[in-house]
Design an enzyme around this catalytic site. Structure first.
Site, PDB file in Angstrom:
ATOM      1  N   SER A 261       0.812  -1.219   0.000  1.00  0.00           N
ATOM      2  CA  SER A 261       0.000   0.000   0.000  1.00  0.00           C
ATOM      3  C   SER A 261       0.849   1.275   0.000  1.00  0.00           C
ATOM      4  O   SER A 261       2.047   1.249   0.287  1.00  0.00           O
ATOM      5  CB  SER A 261      -0.919   0.003   1.215  1.00  0.00           C
TER       6      SER A 261
HETATM    7  C1  LIG Z   1      -3.433  -4.284  -0.236  1.00  0.00           C
HETATM    8  S1  LIG Z   1      -2.876  -5.916  -0.049  1.00  0.00           S
HETATM    9  C2  LIG Z   1      -2.183  -5.914   1.580  1.00  0.00           C
HETATM   10  C3  LIG Z   1      -0.954  -5.106   1.784  1.00  0.00           C
HETATM   11  C4  LIG Z   1      -0.119  -5.626   2.931  1.00  0.00           C
HETATM   12  N1  LIG Z   1      -0.682  -5.341   4.227  1.00  0.00           N
HETATM   13  C5  LIG Z   1       1.316  -5.180   2.848  1.00  0.00           C
HETATM   14  O1  LIG Z   1       1.885  -4.696   3.836  1.00  0.00           O
HETATM   15  O2  LIG Z   1       1.911  -5.347   1.774  1.00  0.00           O
HETATM   16  C6  LIG Z   1      -4.359  -6.862   0.258  1.00  0.00           C
HETATM   17  C7  LIG Z   1      -4.090  -8.313   0.510  1.00  0.00           C
HETATM   18  O3  LIG Z   1      -5.283  -8.889   1.033  1.00  0.00           O
HETATM   19  C8  LIG Z   1      -5.319 -10.222   0.596  1.00  0.00           C
HETATM   20  N2  LIG Z   1      -6.687 -10.741   0.761  1.00  0.00           N
HETATM   21  C9  LIG Z   1      -7.761 -10.564  -0.038  1.00  0.00           C
HETATM   22  N3  LIG Z   1      -8.822 -11.213   0.451  1.00  0.00           N
HETATM   23  C10 LIG Z   1      -8.424 -11.809   1.594  1.00  0.00           C
HETATM   24  C11 LIG Z   1      -9.071 -12.627   2.535  1.00  0.00           C
HETATM   25  N4  LIG Z   1     -10.354 -12.964   2.395  1.00  0.00           N
HETATM   26  N5  LIG Z   1      -8.356 -13.084   3.579  1.00  0.00           N
HETATM   27  C12 LIG Z   1      -7.034 -12.753   3.728  1.00  0.00           C
HETATM   28  N6  LIG Z   1      -6.374 -11.994   2.843  1.00  0.00           N
HETATM   29  C13 LIG Z   1      -7.053 -11.512   1.797  1.00  0.00           C
HETATM   30  C14 LIG Z   1      -4.871 -10.130  -0.845  1.00  0.00           C
HETATM   31  O4  LIG Z   1      -4.464 -11.392  -1.353  1.00  0.00           O
HETATM   32  C15 LIG Z   1      -3.747  -9.108  -0.729  1.00  0.00           C
HETATM   33  O5  LIG Z   1      -2.511  -9.736  -0.564  1.00  0.00           O
END
Ligand SMILES: C[S@@+](CC[C@H](N)C(=O)[O-])C[C@H]1O[C@@H](n2cnc3c(N)ncnc32)[C@H](O)[C@@H]1O
Length: 366
Positions: free
Chosen positions: A73
């Site tokens: 992000s």
């Molecule tokens: C914006 S990214 C997160 C950024 C992260 N916190 C970082 O520091 O890089 C969103 C993440 O949420 C994950 N995601 C989406 N749906 C999810 C779910 N139901 N449970 C867990 N993770 C999920 C995606 O695969 C993705 O890797």
């Protein structure tokens, strides 16, 4: 040094994978950028105060990479979210959406050696990469590969839950696994438009309540993604046709998050808004409800007015959005930060405008 760099003691470079994705005007999607073959471009993307796309199309084979599905992000937003979460040394934290693992490392840095960080990631490859990056950089955090909508009961209770993917419905598990007085910070919003950074405090009765704030455009959690309808020519030919009563600036208000869109989404349930600027002269605004199979479209052409509205299905989505726009106008044109949200122990989501006991409160059909 910019302000966000000073607030984020762990550099993100070590967490960003060697191949990332950048806008590709040619395909109108994303194209890969490799650290090995384009080091300067890779570094410029990682050093910018912008999100870095690290996965597209859930990591599956694709023709055109249109959908970003994991990212690191925007740093200034990460810093703002960490501040809003009020992380203190010694706390137990649950993060939903590990992505690169960078935010988990920052959380670890804030809670210190007496604290504990668990981060849940649905995508096994992404989770493995986060695990490796955290281990390599010496940040102790438990990376769980699972659907984060269930939280991680084994590590509960948590002092703080932070989601880095957005939701339409706050999962009950997050509330159940947070101690009374603990905080949940999540991008939250309806399918009509973007999300607001929402901070909820968990109460002794098992509800969670708080306010909506800054605008955010996070990717939706898998399981709560938005879906659209694509009517056939025959369906289109049978659609009801009316004429818009709204003029151009009002139609722009209706699709702008910072204007009426957040409110319209709260008042028109299950309505997914898509806006397609086909060129400088043509903008298509569509509304979709998969549940009732209702759909509406206004095709705007610059300089022309009025425009035709096509509506299909049992709901007249454009008429509903139009009525919600009138409500927004007559109630002081509220932005997202004038709303509050309470999630009850039965999972129902109630929104309120301004004061908790004010005149305007209603339950959402999430
Ligand atoms: C914006 S990214 C997160 C950024 C992260 N916190 C970082 O520091 O890089 C969103 C993440 O949420 C994950 N995601 C989406 N749906 C999810 C779910 N139901 N449970 C867990 N993770 C999920 C995606 O695969 C993705 O890797």
């Amino acid at each position: 040094m910019t302000a966000w760099r000073a607030r984020l003691p762990v550099p993100r470079e070590a967490f960003v994978p060697p191949v990332i994705w950048d806008d590709d005007p040619e395909s109108d999607g994303f194209a890969p950028v490799s650290r090995e073959s384009e080091p300067a471009r890779w570094r410029a993307l990682v050093d910018a105060d912008e999100p870095v796309v690290t996965q597209v199309e859930d990591g599956r084979d694709h023709d055109i990479a249109r959908a970003p599905t994991s990212s690191c992000s925007r740093p200034s937003l990460v810093a703002d979210m960490l501040d809003a979460l009020e992380v203190r040394p010694g706390q137990r934290i649950l993060e939903i959406g590990s992505g690169t693992g960078w935010n988990a490392a920052l959380l670890r840095d804030r809670v210190g050696s007496a604290g504990h960080v668990t981060t849940v990631e649905i995508d096994a490859d992404v989770a493995e990469q986060a695990r490796r990056a955290l281990a390599t950089t010496g940040h102790e955090a438990v990376v769980v590969t699972a659907d984060g909508s269930g939280g991680h009961p084994a590590g509960a209770p948590y002092d703080r839950v932070i989601a880095t993917a957005s939701v339409r419905a706050v999962p009950q598990a997050w509330i159940d696994q947070t101690r009374s007085g603990g905080l949940i910070l999540t991008p939250w919003g309806t399918d009509y438009g973007e999300d607001a950074l929402t901070r909820l405090e968990v109460r002794p009765d098992g509800s969670a309540s708080g306010r909506c704030g800054t605008r955010l455009a996070f990717m939706r959690m898998r399981g709560q993604r938005r879906h659209h309808l694509d009517p056939t020519d025959a369906e289109l030919a049978a659609a009801d046709r009316t004429i818009t009563s709204r003029r151009g600036p009002e139609l722009f208000d209706m699709v702008e998050f910072s204007r009426a869109a957040f409110t319209i989404g709260l008042r028109v349930p299950h309505c997914y808004l898509t806006v397609d600027d086909r060129d400088d002269e043509h903008r298509d605004v569509e509304l979709h409800d998969l549940r009732s199979r209702s759909w509406a479209k206004v095709a705007m052409v610059r300089g022309e007015h009025p425009w035709t509205v096509h509506q299909l299905g049992p709901r007249h989505l454009w008429d509903e959005a139009d009525a919600a726009y009138s409500w927004w106008l007559s109630n002081g044109e509220p932005a997202a930060d004038r709303y509050g949200l309470t999630v009850a122990p039965d999972g129902s989501h109630a929104v309120r405008l301004d004061e908790p006991d004010g005149e305007h409160r209603w339950t959402l059909d999430t």
